[in-house]
Design a protein around this motif. Sequence first.
Motif, short mmCIF file in Angstrom:
data_model
loop_
_atom_site.label_atom_id
_atom_site.label_comp_id
_atom_site.label_asym_id
_atom_site.label_seq_id
_atom_site.Cartn_x
_atom_site.Cartn_y
_atom_site.Cartn_z
N MET A 1 -2.17 6.19 3.42
CA MET A 1 -1.99 5.15 4.39
C MET A 1 -3.32 4.44 4.65
SD MET A 1 -0.02 5.17 7.95
CE MET A 1 -1.22 5.43 9.21
N ARG A 2 -4.40 5.17 4.57
CA ARG A 2 -5.71 4.53 4.77
C ARG A 2 -5.95 3.44 3.75
NH1 ARG A 2 -9.47 9.24 4.50
NH2 ARG A 2 -7.64 10.52 4.36
N ARG A 3 -5.50 3.68 2.49
CA ARG A 3 -5.66 2.66 1.46
C ARG A 3 -4.86 1.42 1.79
NH1 ARG A 3 -4.57 5.27 -4.20
NH2 ARG A 3 -4.67 3.09 -4.81
N LEU A 4 -3.69 1.59 2.38
CA LEU A 4 -2.89 0.44 2.77
C LEU A 4 -3.54 -0.32 3.92
CD1 LEU A 4 0.69 1.99 2.77
CD2 LEU A 4 -0.26 0.41 1.10
N ALA A 5 -3.99 0.41 4.92
CA ALA A 5 -4.57 -0.21 6.10
C ALA A 5 -5.93 -0.85 5.81
CB ALA A 5 -4.70 0.81 7.22
N ALA A 6 -6.68 -0.28 4.86
CA ALA A 6 -8.03 -0.77 4.56
C ALA A 6 -8.05 -1.69 3.35
CB ALA A 6 -8.96 0.42 4.34
N GLY A 13 4.01 -8.25 3.88
CA GLY A 13 5.09 -7.63 4.64
C GLY A 13 4.62 -6.47 5.48
N PRO A 14 5.55 -5.81 6.11
CA PRO A 14 5.24 -4.71 7.03
C PRO A 14 5.04 -3.38 6.29
CG PRO A 14 7.57 -5.15 7.06
CD PRO A 14 6.95 -6.17 6.12
N VAL A 15 3.99 -3.28 5.49
CA VAL A 15 3.80 -2.11 4.63
C VAL A 15 3.47 -0.86 5.43
CG1 VAL A 15 2.39 -1.14 2.78
CG2 VAL A 15 3.15 -3.50 2.67
N VAL A 16 2.50 -0.92 6.30
CA VAL A 16 2.09 0.27 7.05
C VAL A 16 3.22 0.76 7.95
CG1 VAL A 16 0.44 1.22 8.70
CG2 VAL A 16 -0.36 -0.23 6.83
N PRO A 17 3.90 -0.11 8.71
CA PRO A 17 5.04 0.38 9.50
C PRO A 17 6.16 0.96 8.63
CG PRO A 17 4.35 -1.75 10.33
CD PRO A 17 3.59 -1.50 9.05
N GLU A 41 8.19 13.53 -1.83
CA GLU A 41 8.84 12.35 -2.38
C GLU A 41 8.30 11.07 -1.74
OE1 GLU A 41 13.02 13.11 -1.85
OE2 GLU A 41 13.07 14.52 -3.52
N VAL A 42 8.08 11.10 -0.43
CA VAL A 42 7.53 9.92 0.24
C VAL A 42 6.12 9.63 -0.26
CG1 VAL A 42 6.70 9.03 2.47
CG2 VAL A 42 8.97 10.04 2.29
N VAL A 43 5.31 10.66 -0.37
CA VAL A 43 3.94 10.47 -0.85
C VAL A 43 3.95 9.90 -2.27
CG1 VAL A 43 1.82 11.68 -1.54
CG2 VAL A 43 2.91 12.19 0.66
N ARG A 44 4.76 10.47 -3.14
CA ARG A 44 4.82 10.00 -4.53
C ARG A 44 5.30 8.56 -4.61
NH1 ARG A 44 2.50 9.42 -8.93
NH2 ARG A 44 3.80 9.36 -10.75
N THR A 45 6.35 8.23 -3.87
CA THR A 45 6.88 6.87 -3.86
C THR A 45 5.83 5.87 -3.41
OG1 THR A 45 9.13 7.64 -3.47
CG2 THR A 45 8.64 5.36 -2.86
N TRP A 46 5.13 6.20 -2.34
CA TRP A 46 4.13 5.27 -1.81
C TRP A 46 2.89 5.22 -2.69
CZ3 TRP A 46 4.51 1.37 1.46
CH2 TRP A 46 5.70 1.27 2.17
N GLN A 47 2.55 6.28 -3.39
CA GLN A 47 1.45 6.23 -4.35
C GLN A 47 1.78 5.21 -5.45
OE1 GLN A 47 1.13 10.35 -5.51
NE2 GLN A 47 -0.72 10.63 -4.29
N LEU A 48 3.03 5.25 -5.92
CA LEU A 48 3.44 4.30 -6.96
C LEU A 48 3.45 2.88 -6.44
CD1 LEU A 48 6.32 6.41 -8.55
CD2 LEU A 48 4.07 5.92 -9.54
N ALA A 53 0.88 -2.52 -6.41
CA ALA A 53 0.62 -3.67 -5.54
C ALA A 53 -0.23 -4.76 -6.19
CB ALA A 53 0.01 -3.21 -4.23
N PRO A 54 -1.31 -4.44 -6.90
CA PRO A 54 -2.10 -5.53 -7.51
C PRO A 54 -1.28 -6.34 -8.52
CG PRO A 54 -3.39 -3.52 -7.45
CD PRO A 54 -1.99 -3.15 -7.05
N ALA A 55 -0.43 -5.69 -9.29
CA ALA A 55 0.40 -6.40 -10.27
C ALA A 55 1.42 -7.28 -9.56
CB ALA A 55 1.09 -5.42 -11.20
N VAL A 56 2.00 -6.79 -8.50
CA VAL A 56 2.96 -7.57 -7.73
C VAL A 56 2.26 -8.78 -7.10
CG1 VAL A 56 4.48 -7.54 -5.71
CG2 VAL A 56 4.49 -5.62 -7.31
#
Length: 80
Positions: A1-6, A13-17, A41-48, A53-56
Amino acid sequence: MRRLAAARRPPRGPVVPAFERDWAKALEDARDSFSLTPLYEVVRTWQLRVAAAPAVDAFMDSGRDESGFVDLDDALGRRR
């Protein structure tokens, strides 16, 4: 989550929430099932998602029109 917030720029969009919502649900599921699998599963999904994100962002910034695509459910029918 730190990577998302920083992130260098704010995520689209509302990624962190959304992560916090998924994490809270996984915690509930883990408590009910006495299994850590929902959390993994949540950690793995969000890691992917973070890795993609850069490609998107590059695709969205390219200005390509994606409105002509057909929804897979429309092409193949509803999956059960």
